[in-house]
Scaffold this motif. Sequence first.
Motif, short mmCIF file in Angstrom:
data_model
loop_
_atom_site.label_atom_id
_atom_site.label_comp_id
_atom_site.label_asym_id
_atom_site.label_seq_id
_atom_site.Cartn_x
_atom_site.Cartn_y
_atom_site.Cartn_z
N SER A 1 -17.89 7.97 -5.91
CA SER A 1 -18.49 7.37 -5.01
C SER A 1 -18.14 6.01 -4.61
O SER A 1 -18.21 5.51 -3.47
N SER A 2 -17.32 5.30 -5.45
CA SER A 2 -16.97 3.91 -5.32
C SER A 2 -15.47 3.82 -4.46
O SER A 2 -15.26 2.93 -4.23
N LYS A 3 -14.93 5.09 -4.61
CA LYS A 3 -13.57 5.20 -4.01
C LYS A 3 -13.60 5.61 -2.57
O LYS A 3 -12.50 5.26 -1.83
N VAL A 4 -14.49 6.59 -2.29
CA VAL A 4 -14.51 7.29 -1.10
C VAL A 4 -14.39 6.46 0.28
O VAL A 4 -14.99 5.53 0.44
N PHE A 5 -13.64 6.69 1.25
CA PHE A 5 -13.52 6.40 2.41
C PHE A 5 -13.75 7.62 3.53
O PHE A 5 -12.78 8.41 3.51
N LEU A 6 -14.49 7.38 4.61
CA LEU A 6 -14.33 8.54 5.73
C LEU A 6 -13.60 8.20 6.60
O LEU A 6 -13.75 7.12 7.68
N ARG A 7 -12.45 8.72 6.82
CA ARG A 7 -11.30 8.36 7.84
C ARG A 7 -11.17 9.71 8.85
O ARG A 7 -10.24 10.44 8.57
N GLN A 8 -12.31 10.07 9.58
CA GLN A 8 -12.21 11.13 10.46
C GLN A 8 -10.94 11.14 11.36
O GLN A 8 -10.63 9.98 11.48
N ASN A 9 -10.53 12.35 11.81
CA ASN A 9 -9.48 12.30 12.60
C ASN A 9 -9.62 11.67 14.04
O ASN A 9 -10.69 11.40 14.45
N ASP B 1 1.88 -1.80 -8.75
CA ASP B 1 0.63 -2.72 -8.93
C ASP B 1 -0.26 -2.93 -7.44
O ASP B 1 -0.93 -3.83 -7.27
N GLY B 2 0.21 -2.32 -6.30
CA GLY B 2 -0.48 -2.40 -5.15
C GLY B 2 -1.67 -1.54 -5.04
O GLY B 2 -2.24 -1.11 -5.82
N ILE B 3 -2.05 -1.34 -3.69
CA ILE B 3 -3.09 -0.33 -3.65
C ILE B 3 -2.67 1.20 -3.23
O ILE B 3 -1.59 1.33 -2.63
N LEU B 4 -3.18 2.12 -4.18
CA LEU B 4 -2.82 3.43 -3.89
C LEU B 4 -3.82 4.30 -3.48
O LEU B 4 -5.02 4.09 -3.75
N VAL B 5 -3.54 4.88 -2.26
CA VAL B 5 -4.53 5.74 -1.51
C VAL B 5 -4.21 7.24 -1.71
O VAL B 5 -2.94 7.51 -1.38
N SER B 6 -5.00 7.96 -2.07
CA SER B 6 -5.03 9.37 -2.05
C SER B 6 -5.62 10.06 -0.61
O SER B 6 -7.05 9.54 -0.50
N ARG C 1 -6.21 14.47 -10.36
CA ARG C 1 -5.71 13.47 -11.19
C ARG C 1 -5.28 12.41 -10.05
O ARG C 1 -5.43 11.23 -10.38
N SER C 2 -4.78 12.79 -9.09
CA SER C 2 -4.52 11.92 -8.08
C SER C 2 -5.62 10.96 -7.64
O SER C 2 -5.47 9.88 -7.08
N PHE C 3 -6.70 11.72 -7.36
CA PHE C 3 -8.17 10.95 -7.01
C PHE C 3 -8.54 10.04 -8.17
O PHE C 3 -8.89 8.96 -7.77
N GLU C 4 -8.31 10.27 -9.46
CA GLU C 4 -8.50 9.54 -10.42
C GLU C 4 -7.64 8.38 -10.54
O GLU C 4 -7.95 7.06 -10.81
N ALA C 5 -6.27 8.44 -10.33
CA ALA C 5 -5.54 7.25 -10.05
C ALA C 5 -5.53 6.24 -9.01
O ALA C 5 -5.39 5.29 -8.99
N ALA C 6 -6.19 6.81 -7.82
CA ALA C 6 -6.30 6.00 -6.73
C ALA C 6 -7.24 4.92 -6.49
O ALA C 6 -8.12 5.04 -7.28
N ASP C 7 -6.93 4.08 -5.86
CA ASP C 7 -7.70 2.92 -5.56
C ASP C 7 -8.75 3.26 -4.40
O ASP C 7 -9.95 2.79 -4.28
N LEU C 8 -8.38 4.08 -3.46
CA LEU C 8 -9.11 4.34 -2.46
C LEU C 8 -8.70 5.80 -2.08
O LEU C 8 -7.73 6.56 -2.29
N ILE C 9 -9.83 6.88 -1.82
CA ILE C 9 -9.76 8.10 -1.45
C ILE C 9 -10.19 8.07 -0.06
O ILE C 9 -11.22 8.20 0.23
N VAL D 1 0.81 -1.31 -0.09
CA VAL D 1 -0.02 -0.05 0.02
C VAL D 1 1.06 1.18 0.03
O VAL D 1 1.79 1.46 0.79
N ILE D 2 0.55 2.19 -0.94
CA ILE D 2 1.34 3.64 -0.74
C ILE D 2 -0.04 4.67 -0.56
O ILE D 2 -1.07 4.76 -1.26
N GLN D 3 0.28 5.41 0.57
CA GLN D 3 -0.61 6.33 0.58
C GLN D 3 0.10 7.74 0.73
O GLN D 3 1.08 7.95 1.38
N ALA D 4 -0.53 8.69 -0.19
CA ALA D 4 -0.03 9.84 -0.59
C ALA D 4 -0.86 11.19 -0.36
O ALA D 4 -2.15 10.82 -0.62
N GLU D 5 -0.61 12.05 0.15
CA GLU D 5 -1.40 13.29 0.45
C GLU D 5 -1.91 13.60 -0.93
O GLU D 5 -1.15 13.67 -1.84
N GLN D 6 -3.25 14.05 -0.96
CA GLN D 6 -3.80 14.87 -2.38
C GLN D 6 -2.90 15.55 -3.05
O GLN D 6 -2.28 16.29 -2.74
#
Length: 361
Positions: free
Chosen positions: A152-160, A72-77, A126-134, A54-59
């Motif tokens: 809508s298919s990618k969004v995940f609510l991760r409140q602080n 080829d892993g999971i890309l998170v924005s 573009r980072s949102f379009e490329a991501a598997d998860l936002i 998994v790679i998570q990157a800021e928007q």
Amino acid sequence: MLARKFRERGHTVDKFDIDDAFPEAGDLLERIKPGLFKLKSLQHIREVGNRYDVIQAEQGTLPFSKSTLHFDGILVSSSVGLAHFYEQYSVEYRSETWKWDAKSILRQTFGWIIGQINNPLWAVDRSFEAADLISLSSEDEYEYVADELGHSSKVFLRQNGLAEQRHNNLREEAAPATQRLSNKEVAFIGYWNHRKGAHDWPGIVQAVCEQMPEACFRLLGTGRSEEVVLSDLPPEYRSRVTVIPRYEYEQLPKLLTGSTVGVLPSYVEGWGLGVHEMLASRIPVVTYDIPGPRDMLRHLPRPMMVPVGQEEKLASKVSEILQLRPDAYEELAQASQNVAGRFRWDEIAEQYLARVEELRG
């Protein structure tokens, strides 16, 4: 905090940030590092990305497809403050503060160009379009990216959230409600700038003091000196204001011990960590009605938000809290603590990991 929770569960977490990419930078490079960091990140992931699931990157940091990244892993924005909301604020702020003399136009235009280099909205999109998860930090962000941007298919609510020990420390240092109510102390946590409401504070201080002559103020983490902050406030009330420009993370619970009510007159936030910390310290908080704080304060038993920019209404709400009966204040303080407890890193980490594992599966 999230990385710490992952490591506790046996996962390996590494980071690559702007200081790793540019350990030494001159003045010009310093201004455009965020823009150049995109290219540095692309190079870095191509070199080491195959080590990670998994790679998570800021928007906006990775406006590249996974094929371009050779990953080829999971890309998170991830958003800790949605760029689209900040851009809306910036447009309004520029329209209010724009000056038409030649020197100001040149400086403001240069600032706008730097902003477009560092984090333009097209890179975020573009980072949102490329991501598997936002991964998004408030319900407003979630709805905007799902509905307005069509993800809508990618969004995940991760409140602080706060770590369990942080919750405990803040709660344990809280003075009794009766003592806090008698103190009549108004607390603020945040950098002293326009976005955080610095230009609204003169009116807030004056209005609160006129309604509550015994009120005092504690401004924490301003990042500006006491002299600078006080110079922005009405001279006749400066003696009532304590300014603490910086503090260590561990010091905050004691600094909030005797505060009665918190205030955040911010125009845009990702979450509002200071609000969360004050609530955990059993301090009722009044804010403008904005994303982030809205996720927390809507759970309180009485309205604690006012329309954005209406400093007189905010001051009246603060004075209302300062004048509560002891039993009503105790009830609100307990409700504040309960709201803070809804957002804990243990639960957030578990939900996040579950979603990532779902995608990996």
